[in-house]
Design an enzyme around this catalytic site. Structure first.
Site, PDB file in Angstrom:
ATOM      1  N   GLU A   9     -11.199  -2.912  -5.044  1.00  0.00           N
ATOM      2  CA  GLU A   9     -10.875  -1.802  -5.944  1.00  0.00           C
ATOM      3  C   GLU A   9     -11.978  -0.758  -6.066  1.00  0.00           C
ATOM      4  O   GLU A   9     -11.704   0.445  -6.142  1.00  0.00           O
ATOM      5  CB  GLU A   9     -10.505  -2.367  -7.322  1.00  0.00           C
ATOM      6  CG  GLU A   9      -9.154  -3.066  -7.269  1.00  0.00           C
ATOM      7  CD  GLU A   9      -8.841  -3.877  -8.501  1.00  0.00           C
ATOM      8  OE1 GLU A   9      -9.531  -4.903  -8.709  1.00  0.00           O
ATOM      9  OE2 GLU A   9      -7.946  -3.471  -9.258  1.00  0.00           O
ATOM     10  N   ILE A  58      -2.929  -9.845   0.869  1.00  0.00           N
ATOM     11  CA  ILE A  58      -2.787  -8.405   1.098  1.00  0.00           C
ATOM     12  C   ILE A  58      -3.879  -7.922   2.044  1.00  0.00           C
ATOM     13  O   ILE A  58      -3.623  -7.214   2.991  1.00  0.00           O
ATOM     14  CB  ILE A  58      -2.839  -7.641  -0.241  1.00  0.00           C
ATOM     15  CG1 ILE A  58      -1.714  -8.144  -1.148  1.00  0.00           C
ATOM     16  CG2 ILE A  58      -2.715  -6.158  -0.001  1.00  0.00           C
ATOM     17  CD1 ILE A  58      -1.600  -7.414  -2.458  1.00  0.00           C
ATOM     18  N   GLY A  59      -5.090  -8.331   1.821  1.00  0.00           N
ATOM     19  CA  GLY A  59      -6.199  -7.751   2.579  1.00  0.00           C
ATOM     20  C   GLY A  59      -6.878  -8.712   3.531  1.00  0.00           C
ATOM     21  O   GLY A  59      -8.038  -8.497   3.885  1.00  0.00           O
ATOM     22  N   SER A  69      -9.032  -7.527  -7.598  1.00  0.00           N
ATOM     23  CA  SER A  69      -9.984  -7.960  -6.556  1.00  0.00           C
ATOM     24  C   SER A  69     -10.375  -9.409  -6.786  1.00  0.00           C
ATOM     25  O   SER A  69     -11.521  -9.804  -6.588  1.00  0.00           O
ATOM     26  CB  SER A  69     -11.238  -7.074  -6.559  1.00  0.00           C
ATOM     27  OG  SER A  69     -10.899  -5.738  -6.315  1.00  0.00           O
TER      28      SER A  69
END
Lengths: 756, 756
Positions: free
Chosen positions: A712, A483-484, A524
């Site tokens: 987060e 995702i990141g 996370s």
């Protein structure tokens, strides 16, 4: 092993992410980008009522329509007992999930699924939905969490008896559970307070607002196996939940992870996936389902609305002597709000001797709430950090100084149990205080607020393999949806360990059949836990490279070190051998080299963040402009600083949205009035300044490269930071979110009136 | 570890194959079953001449055609030096491969690719091909291997100087290399012979005749990576060969293995795959290419035509005292026929003191020959076993008895080097002799032939993982394309080791990005080598299961045995724990359980086979009917007997095709005249009786379940078995294959004339 963080070649740099080109050019395939020959289109019939008994569902006309190949209702689902299934940071009750996927007996919220059809075209599927005749007995409904807790509120579940009380009640209610945690003696603590404040706060349900709606293609084969294509935060979670809901073996379902267009916690469960499989089984053809935006808003899992009370006592020199909180979270139609995490996180930036938090998990007639980036923590922090700001005002202390006096540090016992090791809470406060932003001047109608926040970060189960190819290039195989930018982080850690160029490492997120179970991308956890697995696997490769080189050199493996990407003899005069040298010979020296790791990682490092927000409040319109915004966070070691900064910026922007704009509007019938991005207003780039970031790097001793989670914590401080800035600009303390211009203007007017 | 082969629960049974339903229902996706949005259609321009210099290629008109997105010619390929790349049982010269994929300078055979186009539709691609203007200087050509060896033959390659001679010649020729191997002293041996025969034999080029033509979809992305969908016998081979041909990293190419509709050795290299990638790169869009049947015949790799001399000397009591062979194999347009394997295999069923084999690898103007099931061995066996049959006649000995006297056994030194361990050569002869078929009566015009054959079988590199899911089901991840039911065999071995039901094990053939390198499916290696990897990985799981159970029981792992699918304490009274019990707790006891193995397997067990063939020869038409056919083979332990039997039946049928029907017809211009299944006649079910099978199971001590390879040996004996039966029926010895009715009739006529 642990690496010398001051002498890294790749970790800490900013290379291009492996999935970057695909995503920029549009090549990347997301949930809806897949189709199969002969596929049917599946659609869902949803409740038009907030609360109703289903008297009957007649699907005969729909089934008779030409082109309709499958129709299912709740009665077609198997019966499942209550059982919690862990999906990463949250646990899901499979019984409730089954009822959420297709209602039985009652519909519990506007948009609740109660039947599904699969037809040869979307148009026929829509027509079929219209032909399903449902007789409802509409029941009274309740939306607000405080209302839902009242004894005379309409009760959603006849079998819900509050858990966590000394004595289980004999009458059902909407309170699923009560929890409590504490430190010391709160009543005794308050006796030593010079100042005590007691405040109440409310927040609204807020959606993650991911760009990509849920989509799935499922194909059930005659041998009882199913192929599933979908985007999610955890394809193993999709597999296992579908297996449980449909009574299948986990191994019989193969889930291919599509790229994910945002999740933020909202894609950690299933909605349409089991329906697609079930209808594919009935129809004998693949079934594709895609949610509309309205369905996403009405029937997925936003973060819950909350109602919170905070009481904090301090001495005149700024020391907190006691804190007492009550957090009431509505979970939506089924139990399971993140109130527990809120209880655990709200007061945790502070070293407290006497503290208590009570939490209530409450059901009401809205869609089942889901995880949203640090689930529960932003709400709790909004309450606590608003109160902290008010206390700093009353103490006439700098709000950073006030927090610093009370800040958690190594040795602090957290309310949820652990005693902290090395943490960056104070480092972050110091860095915030010293940031130019904090010292800059403000103009008229402008104000500045700060707020802190905490998030646990989690570890969990990850698997990785590092495959060395004959030409010396490497593929990292992992199972965590990216995702990141985690593919980049994995490639960087592997390249660092192996001592080869980043460009020689490819990373693949493998499907559920090709790699063993991985917990979902959430909490996370990925750069931490999957990062450890990848590092372990790369180290496993290094050991094999050293062993093969030693055999080639005719010396012991202990006499070969791995340095600068080469096996180097510490004894004798054997020539050093690069990874490519050894890989080229691998077939003749024992076969291809594969590094492996399978772990359940523990010891994720907690994150602390403090944000500075400047606002200007237009006294005539109530419009609040974010002038400047700085995020400061202990990120542990930043593997790829750009993507860490991106996480911090994204979290801040989402938090600003919670604070100022976003909310679920329900009308008096309990129906959602704004299920779309036109009416549900998220901040866009033109609304905001560039978000500044300060990376405080306090290494996590439990990770070889010092990684803490970063995704987060950035969403925890913004709500209070914005509201504190508004107070600074206007003298008005806003306790209910979002602070829309209308609310702001009304509050300004009331404030002026009171002052006059 | 080695298992007690007399006490197995699953190995040796006949469950349904995991891919069975998919293949029966048509769900299985083969090479041409995949498409991508926006894909172009790629087509190849092929030489209309057997041998010609390319004077010029003008692609300007083709490029200007609307809809054409890419045109490539040989000059667009990178220059590559000669380098052998191992692809399983064969090695491929990458330089030659590059020239075979797209000709440069000269075209060397009818159908040789020399340009390719990619366009928006197939029609436009065809039009574009027609617009490419190629100027040729047609050169003299040569097809026949003996002709090609003559000093005045047209020479294909100016830089080909025969290798393997005492002195490298200074003039180029078509003889790529000469090889020789031997035992004892052949000249001395022949001095002791009572009978010596010398014979010559010829065979024609024969195609594998797989049902599925080659097909590929390739998508080259802007970041330099490529996605490739195709069917092959080795997707890692496709990846590595394309990487070398295109100058890419292996890790940058991800090959997804489609199901394969037959390969038989013919899908162990690349043809259109690199063209599709190269054109996708140029066009920026996916490119799909599918060969027509005519392209498959004209431009893929059939087994070569051969010319062979055999001289064998025996004593009157049937003992072979010397054997001397010369095998001349045409390799097609580029060096690399399987003559080496023929040399190694031809005499190997026999224990010989004095033997010599000389082999010639010869190029000529036909498509580059490829591997075909026991490459080279059927040809060599045809020659040797025909001579053996004739010798038995002359000795008036039973042909089985004659072979048994001379048969290889444990301790026999093979001509290619090794000394045999436990082998089943004699067991197979005994089983053949005792089979009712061998004792049955024959009618008029009917005859019976037998022949023996040998194949090495190979090991090689395999990887496997065994992933245990939370619900106690298991997925085996491997990387060997499943041609003959190997997914079933892998599941069975894993289930046997784990002690769980076969149905709880899923098997996936993972793509090149998801698992490390595996050698291709060839050399009868998969059930042996990948089987060892899967068994090792399952044993790795068992060790972990025992360890976790021991921790749970509070005892040492040494005190826990794995029995009947459960961990059982040998000390204390702890309750036994099943795999599912342990798997359910895995997250809390260290994370998911994954078993791993990466090996380069050695010690594949050689296979020996003897076949019995009954024919009836119609004296008026020359038509040869196969009346009855029995295959007897040492298969080692048969994991799944049905699929072993299928291999034996299929091999026999293909060999019957070689013997009676199949051949490449070239006209006087060197053009292939029968590039299609109407004119290239393969045996079909109605041509044949049911092929009987006898499994002789002499366990291979190098495999935990005693596996030998089984896929290739069945194609070795049939050519001679058929011809020997024809001799028995007619008294006519056929020495050139195929024995078509026309040839048979001519031979019968000549025989009658000679007798009159």
């Amino acid at each position: 092993m642990t690496y010398d963080l001051d002498n890294l070649k790749i970790v800490g740099t900013r290379p291009i992410r492996p999935d970057g080109v695909d995503k920029v050019t549009g090549r990347a395939n997301f949930g809806a980008d897949f189709k199969m020959p002969g596929q049917l289109i599946g659609k869902v019939l949803r409740s038009p009522h907030a609360h109703a008994r289903i008297i009957s569902i007649d699907t005969s006309k729909a089934k008779a329509l030409t082109g309709v190949k499958a129709v299912i209702v709740g009665e077609d689902m198997i019966d499942i007992a209550h059982e919690l299934s862990q999906t990463g940071e949250t646990a899901i009750d499979v019984h409730d999930l089954s009822l959420n996927v297709l209602a039985r007996g009652k519909v519990l919220y506007d948009g609740h699924a109660l039947a599904a059809v699969a037809a040869t075209t979307a148009k026929i599927a829509d027509e079929a939905l219209a032909l399903i005749d449902v007789q409802y007995e509409v029941l009274p409904h309740v939306i607000d969490v405080d209302e839902a807790m009242k004894p005379d509120a309409p009760v959603l579940h006849d079998d819900m008896f509050t858990k966590g009380l000394d004595e289980t009640p004999t009458t059902p209610s909407n309170i699923a559970s009560r929890m409590e945690m504490g430190l010391g003696d709160v009543e005794e603590g308050f006796k030593h307070a010079d100042i005590i404040i007691e405040r109440s706060y409310k927040t609204k349900a807020v959606h993650q607002g991911y760009i990509e709606p849920h989509a799935v293609v499922a194909n059930f084969a005659e041998d009882g196996t199913a192929f599933v294509w979908c985007s999610s935060q955890g394809h193993f979670t999709v597999r296992d939940l579908c297996a449980k809901l449909l009574g299948m073996d986990s191994s019989a379902i193969r889930v291919i992870p599509a790229e994910i267009g945002g999740g933020f916690g909202g894609k950690t469960t299933v909605y349409i996936e089991p329906l697609a499989i079930a209808m594919s089984k009935l129809a004998g053809r693949p079934v594709k389902m895609t949610m509309t935006r309205a369905e996403v808003f009405r029937a997925t899992g936003p973060t819950p609305a909350t109602s919170m009370d905070v009481k904090i006592g301090v001495t005149n020199d700024g020391k907190i002597v006691a804190a007492d909180c009550e957090f009431r979270f509505h979970a939506g139609a089924f139990a399971g709000s993140p109130v527990g995490a809120a209880c655990m996180a709200g007061l945790t930036p502070y070293a407290l001797e006497n503290a208590r938090v009570v939490g209530y998990d409450v059901v009401s007639n809205t869609c089942k709430s889901g995880a949203y980036r640090a689930p529960g923590a932003p709400n709790g922090a909004f309450a606590v950090e608003s109160a902290m700001d008010e206390l700093a005002q009353m103490l006439k202390m700098d709000p950073i100084e006030f927090r610093h006096i009370n800040a958690a540090e190594e040795g602090t016992k957290a309310i949820y149990g652990p005693t902290f090791k090395q943490i960056g809470c104070k480092d972050v406060l110091v860095a915030t205080r010293e940031h130019p932003h904090y010292k800059s001047n403000l103009g008229p109608n402008q104000g500045r607020g700060i707020a802190s926040g905490f998030w646990f970060n989690v570890g969990g189960q990850s698997n990785a393999a590092v495959n060395v190819h004959e030409d010396g290039t490497v593929t990292v195989v992992e199972g965590s949806p990216d995702i990141g930018g985690t593919r980049a982080a994995m490639a960087m850690m592997a390249a660092e360990v192996l001592g080869i160029e980043y460009e020689r490492v490819q990373v693949v997120v493998a499907d559920t059949a090709s790699i063993a179970h991985n917990d979902g991308t959430g909490g996370s956890r990925v750069t931490f836990a999957t990062g450890i697995a990848v590092t372990n696997a790369a180290e496993d490769v290094v050991l094999q490279l050293r062993t093969r080189a030693a055999a080639d050199m005719g010396i012991d493996v202990e006499d070969v070190v791995w340095q600068d990407g080469s096996a180097q003899a510490t004894k004798g005069d054997a020539k050093s051998m690069s990874l490519a040298d050894i890989a080229a010979k691998a077939a003749r020296t024992g076969g291809i080299i594969v590094g492996r790791s399978s772990i359940n990682a523990r010891g994720a490092g907690p994150s602390f963040a403090t944000h500075i927000c400047d606002v200007e409040v237009d006294p005539e319109t109530g419009y609040i402009e974010i002038l400047r915004y700085t995020t400061v966070q202990d990120v542990g070691k930043a593997i790829h600083p750009s993507y860490v900064e991106g996480q911090m910026q994204g979290g801040a922007v989402q938090g600003i949205g919670w604070a100022l704009n976003e909310e679920y509007f329900y009308n008096e019938d309990g129906l959602l009035e704004n299920p779309g991005f036109l009416d549900y207003r998220m901040p866009v780039a033109s609304d905001l300044p560039m978000i500044d970031t300060v990376l405080v790097e306090v290494a996590n001793p439990n990770h070889p490269f010092g990684v803490r989670g970063v995704g987060e914590a950035p969403l925890v401080p913004p709500l209070a930071a914005v509201v504190n800035a508004i107070y600074d600009a206007t003298g008005v303390r806003m306790t209910e979110l979002p602070v829309t211009p209308i609310k702001m203007l009304a509050a300004l007017d009331a404030y002026k009136e009171a002052a006059e």
